[in-house]
Write an enzyme that holds these catalytic residues in place. Structure first.
Site, short mmCIF file in Angstrom:
data_model
loop_
_atom_site.label_atom_id
_atom_site.label_comp_id
_atom_site.label_asym_id
_atom_site.label_seq_id
_atom_site.Cartn_x
_atom_site.Cartn_y
_atom_site.Cartn_z
N SER A 146 0.79 -1.23 0.00
CA SER A 146 0.00 0.00 0.00
C SER A 146 0.82 1.27 0.00
O SER A 146 0.30 2.33 -0.33
CB SER A 146 -0.94 0.01 1.21
OG SER A 146 -0.18 -0.08 2.40
N HIS A 159 -0.19 4.82 7.28
CA HIS A 159 0.48 5.38 6.11
C HIS A 159 0.93 6.83 6.29
O HIS A 159 0.27 7.60 6.98
CB HIS A 159 -0.45 5.28 4.90
CG HIS A 159 -0.89 3.89 4.62
ND1 HIS A 159 -2.12 3.41 5.02
CD2 HIS A 159 -0.25 2.85 4.03
CE1 HIS A 159 -2.22 2.13 4.66
NE2 HIS A 159 -1.10 1.77 4.07
N ASP A 210 -2.93 8.20 7.92
CA ASP A 210 -3.89 7.38 8.66
C ASP A 210 -3.12 6.52 9.65
O ASP A 210 -1.95 6.78 9.92
CB ASP A 210 -4.77 6.56 7.71
CG ASP A 210 -3.98 5.53 6.92
OD1 ASP A 210 -2.78 5.31 7.20
OD2 ASP A 210 -4.57 4.91 6.00
#
Ligand code: NAG
Ligand code: NAG
Ligand code: NAG
Ligand code: NAG
Ligand code: NAG
Ligand code: NAG
Ligand code: NAG
Ligand code: NAG
Ligand code: NAG
Length: 368
Positions: free
Chosen positions: A38, A335, A332
């Site tokens: 991600s 990340h 978040d």
């Protein structure tokens, strides 16, 4: 039969023939292939209907600072590390996801000449990591690259394909999810054995890419992931003086050190391999240690989320959103913000050996 064969073949020919001049002529813009999780995913998982929502980010507040404020599947308020690496090479952003390109009926060439992004949120070095989330494992990402390479070879031939790929930058950002799973599953495997299994997997992946023609590897290790807002929620006795999950950071450090040795070893066996290893651990921990002199006002709370440290839930439409994203290290619970990713990319390109070694990305890209 022939009727359907010819248009298909011509379509494929134009698709791939158009890549070639771009690749060959624009020496200053190398093709870039992106693999990993991600931290580099630019929307891959949005094209997979089965992917669990925890491995997707194609909803706001993600993308709030992206052009036009649209969620794109990036786990970020804006651009992520893959975008910033691509920008430093002269592109506008990361090349699009492979699954997006696959579904295009026209105009492939315009997109494909920049390269392709295979990264899929939730994936890891091990095939088991993220397997319950319906993501694209790293092995499958390499499988997709194999299909792409075979297409290229069919149209432009073996030699041109080899030349093209040998100049391309292969950016890989992976490993955090394996470490998260190690802790989430309360694995009883000793840490050294676990790290060995990750290195063995990394060896397999690098050798596979090398055998397919990859030569320039820009690799980033695992950040001090014990400092992610989500991992700061462990019981107090498990936290270090920075408030980070100490045992997890120790695994991340062991990973960095083992990867450093592995790349040194493997590059002496794969004679044409060149690489650059970004020390994501040192990059993040230094920002945290230099607080409040670093470029961020907040290095422990998620900008978007819920609960303690805004780290108890994902960033979604109903989550609390901080007003000034530029002040935050974390977007978040896991990340980095766009700003943090930008700093990391610049450090990879131009940074000193504490952060990137044995050479930095700008040297890697410019080497013949
Ligand atoms: C190379 O790419 C740059 C940036 O997109 C562009 O300005 C330039 O015209 C390109 N050069 C060639 C020879 O295609
Ligand atoms: C692929 O393209 C078709 C036609 O544009 C579209 O209907 C479909 O949703 C796309 N599939 C994916 C996975 O994006
Ligand atoms: C996000 O991706 C999922 C899986 O492909 C899809 O079902 C959903 O409609 C997408 N959401 C948005 C807002 O595009
Ligand atoms: C997938 O597995 C991980 C690790 O075992 C676990 O933490 C996570 O909750 C699982 N997710 C789903 C959707 O099953
Ligand atoms: C590669 O070619 C196959 C047909 O042989 C096609 O189905 C596939 O979409 C192509 N992949 C790409 C990325 O162009
Ligand atoms: C690197 O090579 C040395 C010497 O051959 C060996 O002892 C070590 O186990 C190797 N390490 C890795 C990670 O491959
Ligand atoms: C956002 O995440 C929280 C925490 O998991 C959840 O309770 C809430 O329903 C989610 N909101 C949306 C719009 O999905
Ligand atoms: C990064 O690499 C460039 C060569 O492209 C070199 O000039 C520079 O000194 C390197 N930066 C550092 C801080 O080592
Ligand atoms: C990482 O940072 C620490 C502390 O600043 C330093 O001692 C260490 O040498 C750095 N690691 C590398 C690989 O340079």
């Amino acid at each position: 039969m022939a009727k359907t064969f010819i248009p298909w073949f011509l379509g494929l020919f134009f698709l791939l023939a158009n890549i070639v001049p771009h690749l060959a002529d624009n020496a200053t813009l190398p093709t870039i292939f992106i693999l990993g999780d991600s931290t580099a995913d630019v929307g891959t998982n949005s094209f997979i209907p089965e992917t669990e929502s925890e491995a997707r980010a194609n909803f706001s507040h993600n993308g709030v600072d992206y052009p036009n404020g649209i969620p794109t599947g990036r786990f970020s308020n804006g651009f992520n590390s893959a975008d910033h690496i691509a920008k430093l090479l002269g592109f506008k952003r990361s090349p699009p996801p492979y699954l997006f390109l696959l579904n295009q009926t026209s105009g492939h060439h315009k997109l494909l000449h920049r390269g392709v992004n295979f990264a899929s949120g939730g994936s890891g070095l091990l095939d088991t990591t993220g397997s319950n989330l319906s993501i694209v494992t790293l092995s499958d990402q390499i499988g997709q690259f194999t299909a792409l390479r075979n297409n290229l070879t069919e149209v432009i031939g073996q030699e041109s394909t080899e030349t093209t790929l040998s100049k391309a930058l292969f950016f890989i950002s992976v490993g955090s999810n394996d470490i998260f799973d190690y802790f989430n599953t309360r694995s009883t495997v000793p840490i050294e054995k676990f790290i060995d299994s990750l290195m063995s997997a990394y060896t397999t992946h690098i050798e596979a890419l090398y055998n397919l023609g990859a030569r320039k590897f820009g690799i980033i290790s695992v950040a001090s992931v014990g400092c992610c807002p989500a991992n700061r929620l462990v019981p107090k006795n498990l936290r270090d003086k920075d408030g980070c999950f100490e045992a997890m950071n120790n695994v991340a450090l062991a990973f960095q050190s083992a990867l450093n040795t592995l790349l040194y070893n493997i590059s002496s066996q794969l004679s044409e391999m060149k690489y650059s290893l970004g020390n994501a651990y040192n990059m993040t921990i230094d920002v945290i240690h230099n607080f409040p002199d670093s470029k961020f006002d907040n290095v422990d709370t998620a900008c978007c989320g819920t609960g303690t440290l805004n780290a108890e839930g994902p960033c979604n439409k109903t989550a609390a959103l901080c007003p000034d994203r530029r002040k935050y290290l974390f977007w978040d619970y896991f990340h980095p913000t766009q700003k943090a990713a930008c700093l990391a990319a610049k450090t990879l390109f131009y940074g000193p050996p504490t952060y990137v070694s044995p050479i930095n990305f700008s040297q890697l890209v410019n080497e013949n």
